[in-house]
Design a protein around this motif. Structure first.
Motif, mmCIF file in Angstrom:
data_model
loop_
_atom_site.group_PDB
_atom_site.id
_atom_site.type_symbol
_atom_site.label_atom_id
_atom_site.label_comp_id
_atom_site.label_asym_id
_atom_site.label_seq_id
_atom_site.Cartn_x
_atom_site.Cartn_y
_atom_site.Cartn_z
ATOM 1 N N UNK A 298 0.834 -1.206 0.000
ATOM 2 C CA UNK A 298 0.000 0.000 0.000
ATOM 3 C C UNK A 298 0.863 1.248 0.000
ATOM 4 N N UNK A 299 2.037 1.144 0.650
ATOM 5 C CA UNK A 299 2.939 2.287 0.682
ATOM 6 C C UNK A 299 3.313 2.700 -0.730
ATOM 7 N N UNK A 300 3.614 1.679 -1.574
ATOM 8 C CA UNK A 300 4.021 1.975 -2.945
ATOM 9 C C UNK A 300 2.895 2.653 -3.700
ATOM 10 N N UNK A 301 1.668 2.129 -3.519
ATOM 11 C CA UNK A 301 0.534 2.720 -4.221
ATOM 12 C C UNK A 301 0.325 4.150 -3.733
ATOM 13 N N UNK A 302 0.399 4.337 -2.393
ATOM 14 C CA UNK A 302 0.213 5.683 -1.826
ATOM 15 C C UNK A 302 1.271 6.636 -2.371
ATOM 16 N N UNK A 303 2.515 6.142 -2.431
ATOM 17 C CA UNK A 303 3.609 6.990 -2.919
ATOM 18 C C UNK A 303 3.371 7.392 -4.380
ATOM 19 N N UNK A 304 2.891 6.437 -5.168
ATOM 20 C CA UNK A 304 2.598 6.731 -6.578
ATOM 21 C C UNK A 304 1.549 7.825 -6.681
ATOM 22 N N UNK A 305 0.496 7.718 -5.848
ATOM 23 C CA UNK A 305 -0.577 8.714 -5.887
ATOM 24 C C UNK A 305 -0.034 10.088 -5.481
ATOM 25 N N UNK A 306 0.815 10.095 -4.438
ATOM 26 C CA UNK A 306 1.377 11.368 -3.965
ATOM 27 C C UNK A 306 2.227 12.020 -5.065
ATOM 28 N N UNK A 307 3.028 11.223 -5.771
ATOM 29 C CA UNK A 307 3.857 11.779 -6.853
ATOM 30 C C UNK A 307 2.965 12.462 -7.886
ATOM 31 N N UNK A 308 1.925 11.715 -8.343
ATOM 32 C CA UNK A 308 1.076 12.264 -9.408
ATOM 33 C C UNK A 308 0.384 13.542 -8.934
ATOM 34 N N UNK A 309 -0.130 13.522 -7.688
ATOM 35 C CA UNK A 309 -0.796 14.723 -7.164
ATOM 36 C C UNK A 309 0.157 15.909 -7.146
ATOM 37 N N UNK A 310 1.400 15.659 -6.690
ATOM 38 C CA UNK A 310 2.364 16.757 -6.582
ATOM 39 C C UNK A 310 2.681 17.326 -7.951
ATOM 40 N N UNK A 311 2.907 16.441 -8.936
ATOM 41 C CA UNK A 311 3.254 16.934 -10.268
ATOM 42 C C UNK A 311 2.051 17.628 -10.894
ATOM 43 N N UNK A 312 0.860 17.106 -10.572
ATOM 44 C CA UNK A 312 -0.356 17.707 -11.115
ATOM 45 C C UNK A 312 -0.519 19.128 -10.592
ATOM 46 N N UNK A 313 -0.278 19.293 -9.296
ATOM 47 C CA UNK A 313 -0.381 20.628 -8.695
ATOM 48 C C UNK A 313 0.630 21.575 -9.342
ATOM 49 N N UNK A 314 1.837 21.076 -9.566
ATOM 50 C CA UNK A 314 2.877 21.898 -10.174
ATOM 51 C C UNK A 314 2.469 22.319 -11.578
ATOM 52 N N UNK A 315 1.777 21.428 -12.284
ATOM 53 C CA UNK A 315 1.344 21.732 -13.641
ATOM 54 C C UNK A 315 0.377 22.905 -13.649
ATOM 55 N N UNK A 316 -0.584 22.876 -12.697
ATOM 56 C CA UNK A 316 -1.583 23.943 -12.636
ATOM 57 C C UNK A 316 -0.887 25.299 -12.542
ATOM 58 N N UNK A 317 0.195 25.332 -11.748
ATOM 59 C CA UNK A 317 0.887 26.587 -11.557
ATOM 60 C C UNK A 317 1.676 26.968 -12.806
ATOM 61 N N UNK A 318 2.344 25.945 -13.374
ATOM 62 C CA UNK A 318 3.217 26.238 -14.499
ATOM 63 C C UNK A 318 2.449 26.745 -15.713
ATOM 64 N N UNK A 319 1.177 26.361 -15.823
ATOM 65 C CA UNK A 319 0.413 26.677 -17.028
ATOM 66 C C UNK A 319 0.093 28.175 -17.118
ATOM 67 N N UNK A 320 0.009 28.810 -15.939
ATOM 68 C CA UNK A 320 -0.383 30.224 -15.950
ATOM 69 C C UNK A 320 0.745 31.144 -16.363
#
Lengths: 320, 329
Positions: A298-320
């Motif tokens: 579960x740790x691996x799955x959680x870590x994968x989700x955290x990575x995607x969320x973090x990069x997704x958040x960064x994308x929102x900022x970078x787009x502006x």
């Protein structure tokens, strides 16, 4: 009127997103701490905090080098193999004295960094491919030097692994000192400024006359040396050299810490405070899941989700 | 598309030479390696050894097929090793309900993960390497959680039709080899002859230009990552049929092997240029090197890693050098 209101709303949204991008990782750490203090028995003890901090130290040290590589718009996939190589070298040279062995191990890591950096800076190979090649070759080299697990019986190494000053383990002190040092290098030195300029735009940096090649090589030398230090410290803690499994998937954890900490993958910016918090966040996440008897997978799955969320958040900022 | 023959001025002699080296370098190296190996070891050119190499190459080749499409679009897929292992375990578990389930379940799950990769990369514009890195971690996590943390191994019934897919032989050659060859022919036709294939090259050559010319950039990217997931899942399923069990520890490092094979085969990591057949040659070359190192015997698998890594570095250096020369001239 409505346009203005909409604009204000969008600005609010943007401010929230930027806040989350910059401080979300600290927020995450705080939430996990509060949850654990409330729900996990025996969480709030000095002993537990010490254990968690000691476990996070090697990941953090590797992540510091990774932050430099990512800041230069690169990445270093060879860090796990460098840890393995450093543990092999350490075991081989312990006979000549602990300090000599330590120096050789770190120099070995720096040498891999020179190889990575040369491929990237002189030949123009993409960082992901150059470091991939050394990830494969480095692990092989580590196993050629030391084919299997070997106990490390050395008093200096033992005290390095388990000793403490004022109750704070050496490992934690070393990791903290290195974090401060890297933060200083990034913010206050010419090398740090040049690194960020190169990460921002390599052609612009070249036109401005910056020593692009030298800086890039130095970035990967730092990353290699830091990974080697992490390998040595992990060996001291385990009191054994295990080139087969030491540093496995370490590149993933390090990249996660850096990315979750708010350093953009597009380079030009390095957040050391965020990287420290990112490493702590991963460690707390793992510890929380394990302490509540959830399986390690579960740790691996959680870590994968955290990575995607973090990069997704960064994308929102970078787009502006 | 960076195919040299498309350039309006016509290629110069050295351009043609470097293009030739890029296209056929791997094949020439393979022939030299095979000749040297068969002269050095009596055990190399035996039916058993060749058959063994062919079958074990087949699984990697299927993974490399999907990877070729991804790399030509200028992307990368690091999740294939985990998807290979996940596909194998799902196939072995599903085989108790028949061959259809054993094949469709891994295809559905791995294809879905590939689809999610593609959507995140193409629609949300996240970096391919970080998305597929997360997928690599996540798929490995799913795999571990359905096998009791890797402790449970699902077996395939040896007499089932599914096992025949892995172990059966047609004209003395293993079924996985035939399946792989058929897939490669299909892949080559799609890449070279279909509109989708044109889009794949166009997206990798210059994404903005491709979009301006009306190529469906996002859809093409989503398709190639889905394809890569499907290929990895299918390769895992075939591997499970061959081993008659779903082995959980497989596939780590396979993404590196697949990327190496594709790059050795002449496909440019910068996208826009590459061949399906090259990837097959790349896989065979990697397997011949491994086989030779095994034959030497005194050299263990650690040297295999050193040699593969050094080889990948050499090929990439050569590629960059050839590519740079062509741009300069």
């Amino acid at each position: 009127m409505t346009d203005l209101a909409l604009g204000a709303k969008a600005a609010d949204r943007e401010r929230t997103l930027r806040f989350l991008q910059n401080y979300g990782v600290y927020l995450g750490v705080a939430v996990l701490l509060i949850l654990n203090i409330a729900l996990t028995p025996h969480f709030l003890s000095a002993e537990n905090f010490r254990t968690q901090a000691v476990q996070v130290a090697p990941v953090l040290i590797v992540a510091l080098g990774m932050a430099l590589a990512i800041g230069s718009e690169g990445v270093d996939l060879s860090v796990g193999s460098v840890m393995a190589l450093s543990t092999s070298l350490l075991s081989l040279y312990l006979g000549y004295g602990t300090w000599i062995a330590l120096v050789v191990a770190v120099i070995g890591g720096a040498a891999i960094g020179i190889a990575n950096g040369s491929l990237i800076a002189f030949i123009g190979v993409q960082p992901i491919v150059a470091t991939l090649a050394l990830m494969v070759a480095g692990r092989g080299l580590a196993l050629v030097l030391l084919p299997q697990l070997k106990d490390v019986r050395d008093p200096t190494m033992a005290s390095l692994g388990s000793g403490a000053i004022l109750g704070i383990p050496y490992l934690v002190l070393i990791a903290a000192a290195l974090a401060l040092l890297v933060a200083f290098v990034v913010r206050r030195t010419t090398f740090g400024r040049q690194l960020l300029a190169i990460g921002d735009s390599r052609p612009a940096a070249r036109l401005a006359g910056l020593p692009v090649r030298r800086v890039l090589i130095l970035v990967y030398v730092c990353s290699g040396a830091l990974a080697a230090i992490a390998g040595v410290l992990a060996t001291a803690r385990l009191t054994a050299s295990d080139p087969t499994s030491l540093g496995n998937l370490m590149e993933l954890s390090a990249i996660t810490a850096v990315v979750v900490g708010g350093t953009p993958l597009s380079g030009g910016r390095v957040r050391i405070g965020g990287t420290v918090a990112g490493a702590v966040l991963i460690q707390l996440l793992t510890a929380t899941l394990i302490k509540h008897d959830l399986p390690p997978s579960w740790t691996q799955i959680a870590q994968a989700v955290v990575i995607i969320l973090a990069v997704y958040a960064a994308r929102e900022r970078g787009k502006r | 598309m960076k195919k040299p023959e498309d350039e309006p001025t016509g290629p110069t002699r050295s351009e043609r030479l470097s293009a030739l080296a890029q296209q056929h370098g791997a094949l020439v190296t393979l022939l030299v390696a095979v000749t040297a190996a068969s002269l050095s070891f009596d055990t190399f050119l035996t039916g058993d050894n060749l058959e063994n190499m062919a079958v074990s190459s087949a699984f990697l080749a299927v993974v490399a097929l999907g990877m070729t499409f991804v790399i030509i679009t200028g992307g990368i897929d690091l999740s294939v090793g985990s998807l290979f292992a996940l596909g194998g375990v799902l196939a072995a578990w599903g085989s108790q309900y028949g061959t259809a389930v054993a094949l469709l379940l891994p295809l559905a799950v791995c294809g879905l993960i590939g689809l999610v990769n593609g959507l995140l990369i193409a629609r949300s514009r996240l970096a391919p390497f970080i998305v597929t890195l997360a997928a690599m971690l996540g798929a490995r996590g799913i795999l571990l959680s359905i096998t009791d943390e890797g402790s449970k191994t699902y077996l395939v019934d040896k007499d089932s039709f599914f096992a025949t897919l892995g172990q059966g032989k047609v004209l003395g050659v293993g079924a996985p080899v035939w399946i792989t060859l058929a897939l490669f022919v299909a892949g080559a036709v799609v890449l070279r002859r279909s509109r989708f294939g044109q889009y794949v090259y166009a997206v990798g050559g210059n994404e903005d230009a491709a979009a301006l010319m009306g190529a469906p950039v996002a859809r093409t990217k989503v398709t190639v990552y889905t394809l890569s997931g499907l290929c990895a899942g299918l390769a895992g399923a075939l591997n499970a049929a061959w081993l008659v069990s779903g082995v959980t520890i497989l596939g780590s490092g396979m993404e590196l092997e697949a990327i190496s094979a594709v790059v050795i085969g002449g496909t440019l990591l910068t996208g826009g240029f590459g061949f399906i057949s090259g990837s097959l040659v790349g896989v065979l070359l990697l397997k011949v090197i491994q086989n030779v190192i095994n034959q030497i015997g005194s050299l263990d698998s650690a040297y295999q890693q050193v040699v593969s890594g050094a080889f990948l570095a050499l090929v990439v250096i050569a590629q960059t050098w050839l590519g740079r020369r062509r741009r300069v001239l």
